[in-house]
Design a protein around this motif. Structure first.
Motif, short mmCIF file in Angstrom:
data_model
loop_
_atom_site.label_atom_id
_atom_site.label_comp_id
_atom_site.label_asym_id
_atom_site.label_seq_id
_atom_site.Cartn_x
_atom_site.Cartn_y
_atom_site.Cartn_z
N ASP A 50 45.41 38.14 47.75
CA ASP A 50 46.25 38.81 46.96
C ASP A 50 47.64 38.27 46.82
OD1 ASP A 50 47.54 38.79 49.40
OD2 ASP A 50 46.42 40.60 50.27
N ASN A 51 48.52 39.16 46.52
CA ASN A 51 49.98 38.68 46.19
C ASN A 51 50.97 38.44 47.30
OD1 ASN A 51 50.52 40.94 46.14
ND2 ASN A 51 51.97 41.17 44.37
N VAL A 52 50.58 38.85 48.74
CA VAL A 52 51.37 38.82 49.61
C VAL A 52 51.56 37.47 50.15
CG1 VAL A 52 51.49 39.67 52.09
CG2 VAL A 52 50.41 41.16 50.73
N PRO A 53 52.73 37.18 50.23
CA PRO A 53 53.17 35.78 50.62
C PRO A 53 52.39 35.07 51.99
CG PRO A 53 55.27 36.68 49.75
CD PRO A 53 54.16 37.75 50.08
N TYR A 54 51.78 33.92 51.80
CA TYR A 54 51.14 33.38 53.01
C TYR A 54 52.21 32.84 54.07
CZ TYR A 54 48.49 30.41 56.17
OH TYR A 54 47.88 29.53 57.19
N VAL A 55 51.89 33.53 55.36
CA VAL A 55 52.78 33.13 56.43
C VAL A 55 51.90 32.29 57.65
CG1 VAL A 55 54.27 33.53 58.13
CG2 VAL A 55 54.50 34.95 56.08
N GLY A 56 51.80 30.98 57.69
CA GLY A 56 51.00 30.44 58.57
C GLY A 56 51.76 29.25 59.64
N ASN A 57 50.92 28.46 60.01
CA ASN A 57 51.32 27.37 61.05
C ASN A 57 51.97 26.12 60.54
OD1 ASN A 57 49.21 26.47 59.96
ND2 ASN A 57 48.02 26.66 61.80
N GLU A 107 46.65 33.74 44.07
CA GLU A 107 46.86 34.99 43.59
C GLU A 107 46.76 35.25 42.26
OE1 GLU A 107 51.50 35.60 43.88
OE2 GLU A 107 50.73 34.34 45.48
N TYR A 108 46.52 34.32 41.32
CA TYR A 108 46.80 34.43 39.92
C TYR A 108 45.83 35.15 38.87
CZ TYR A 108 50.49 31.59 41.78
OH TYR A 108 51.68 31.03 42.39
N ILE A 109 44.64 35.43 39.50
CA ILE A 109 43.69 36.04 38.79
C ILE A 109 43.17 37.20 39.45
CG2 ILE A 109 41.36 35.70 37.57
CD1 ILE A 109 41.69 32.75 37.40
N PRO A 110 43.95 38.22 39.65
CA PRO A 110 43.48 39.49 40.32
C PRO A 110 42.50 40.31 39.61
CG PRO A 110 45.61 39.87 39.46
CD PRO A 110 45.26 38.34 39.24
N LEU A 111 41.69 41.09 40.31
CA LEU A 111 40.77 42.05 39.63
C LEU A 111 41.52 43.36 39.49
CD1 LEU A 111 37.81 41.96 41.91
CD2 LEU A 111 38.14 40.93 39.59
N VAL A 112 42.52 43.69 39.96
CA VAL A 112 43.43 45.06 39.99
C VAL A 112 44.88 44.74 40.42
CG1 VAL A 112 41.48 46.59 40.35
CG2 VAL A 112 42.54 45.81 42.29
N GLU A 113 45.64 45.58 40.14
CA GLU A 113 47.12 45.28 40.46
C GLU A 113 47.25 45.25 42.06
OE1 GLU A 113 49.93 47.60 38.74
OE2 GLU A 113 49.13 47.74 36.63
N ASN A 114 48.15 44.54 42.53
CA ASN A 114 48.21 44.67 43.83
C ASN A 114 49.43 45.54 44.55
OD1 ASN A 114 46.67 42.00 45.21
ND2 ASN A 114 47.92 41.30 43.29
N ASN A 115 48.89 46.77 44.14
CA ASN A 115 50.06 47.87 44.49
C ASN A 115 49.31 48.73 45.53
OD1 ASN A 115 47.90 49.24 42.95
ND2 ASN A 115 48.99 49.71 41.43
N ALA A 150 46.92 48.89 49.43
CA ALA A 150 46.13 48.08 50.40
C ALA A 150 44.68 48.06 49.99
CB ALA A 150 46.41 48.43 51.80
N GLU A 151 44.15 49.03 49.47
CA GLU A 151 42.70 49.19 48.88
C GLU A 151 42.54 47.76 47.70
OE1 GLU A 151 39.36 51.91 47.06
OE2 GLU A 151 41.33 52.72 47.44
N ASN A 152 43.63 47.89 46.79
CA ASN A 152 43.63 46.88 45.80
C ASN A 152 43.59 45.38 46.19
OD1 ASN A 152 43.15 48.95 44.04
ND2 ASN A 152 44.93 48.87 42.99
N ARG A 153 44.66 45.38 47.25
CA ARG A 153 44.88 44.03 47.55
C ARG A 153 43.51 43.32 48.28
NH1 ARG A 153 49.88 46.12 48.55
NH2 ARG A 153 49.50 46.81 50.68
N GLY A 154 42.88 44.41 48.94
CA GLY A 154 41.53 44.02 49.65
C GLY A 154 40.61 43.71 48.53
N ARG A 155 40.61 44.44 47.41
CA ARG A 155 39.78 44.00 46.14
C ARG A 155 39.97 42.49 45.79
NH1 ARG A 155 38.57 47.68 41.52
NH2 ARG A 155 37.03 46.31 41.29
#
Length: 279
Positions: free
Chosen positions: A189-196, A235-243, A245-250
């Protein structure tokens, strides 16, 4: 006596003179008739000569026109022959093109049959009843889309045990098609990655998830590495808008693209092209 002879001579002379005048007058009249006839004949002759000259010109024109017509007929015959030959060649070309089109359509039909058989096999093997697994065809290519929650924990690229069960079914289908290739695409999804610090962003995460799945397929499930392609789409080919939690999960998903090798498809077309024409 002498007077009598003289008188008789005079009478005779006068009689002779009168006869001559009559003859002269008759001759003159005859001459005039002949002259008139001659003049008439001359006029007619001149008219005939004029008509002859005109007719000669017309004859020359008709001869030339006839010659031109004969030449034109010859040219028209030549043109008609060439035209018929060109039409025949055009018809042959159309027949050849129609035959090629028919053979390409046969090849495409065979390809579609292979694709349909593959989809049927995948649906029966993978378990299409699971709403988190989709098998479909787009533009002749088979796609298996697996929701991220079946494969990974949030922000992780470690494959879950449940994912291995699903991937085992996919591996069986791939192993049954040793000439096919599969591209494993990671999507986020388009939520910025925060990792190690090992990964920089979602694009890195998508690629890492792709290679993690490929390692399971090759090391644990026996798929040939030469059949697999790793790809990360971020995150550049989404199925639906990232607007939501459900859509981000898809949008967080892994997609496995099953690809018949292009060269085999071309070989299929080439074989169709080389078949003899149907009588």
């Amino acid at each position: 006596m002498r007077k009598v002879i003289l008188a008789l001579s005079l009478v005779a002379l006068l009689t002779t003179s009168c006869g001559t005048k009559k003859k002269i007058a008759a001759l003159e009249s005859k001459n005039k008739e002949i002259q008139d006839l001659l003049n008439t004949c001359t006029v007619k002759l001149n008219t005939c000569l004029t008509e002859k000259e005109s007719m000669s010109s017309q004859m020359e024109f008709l001869k030339k026109n006839n010659s031109d017509l004969i030449n034109n007929m010859g040219n028209m015959t030549t043109l008609s022959t060439k035209g018929a030959q060109n039409i025949e060649k055009a018809l042959e070309t159309i027949k050849e093109k129609d035959l090629k089109i028919t053979r390409m359509q046969d090849a495409l039909t065979k390809k579609d049959s292979v694709t349909l058989a593959l989809v049927t096999s995948l649906k029966s093997s993978v378990g299409i009843s699971d709403p988190d697994i989709e098998v479909n065809v787009e533009k002749g290519v088979v796609f298996i889309s697996i929701a991220d929650k079946l494969l990974f924990k949030s922000g992780s690229y470690n494959v879950s045990d449940r994912a291995k069960e699903v991937l085992a079914k996919v591996a069986k289908v791939i192993n049954d098609k040793p000439t096919f290739e599969c591209m494993v695409e990671g999507h986020t999804d388009n939520v910025p990655y925060v990792g190690n610090g090992v990964l920089i962003d979602n694009w890195d995460l998508s690629v890492k998830r792709s290679t993690a799945i490929i390692r399971v397929l090759t090391k644990d499930l026996g798929v040939k590495p030469s059949q697999l392609i790793a790809a990360g789409r971020g995150e550049y080919i989404p199925l639906v808008e990232n607007n939501s939690a459900e859509n981000r999960g898809r949008n967080r998903r892994t997609r496995i693209v099953v690809l018949p090798k292009i060269d085999e498809f071309y070989d299929m077309i080439e074989k169709e092209m080389k078949k003899p024409a149907k009588q």
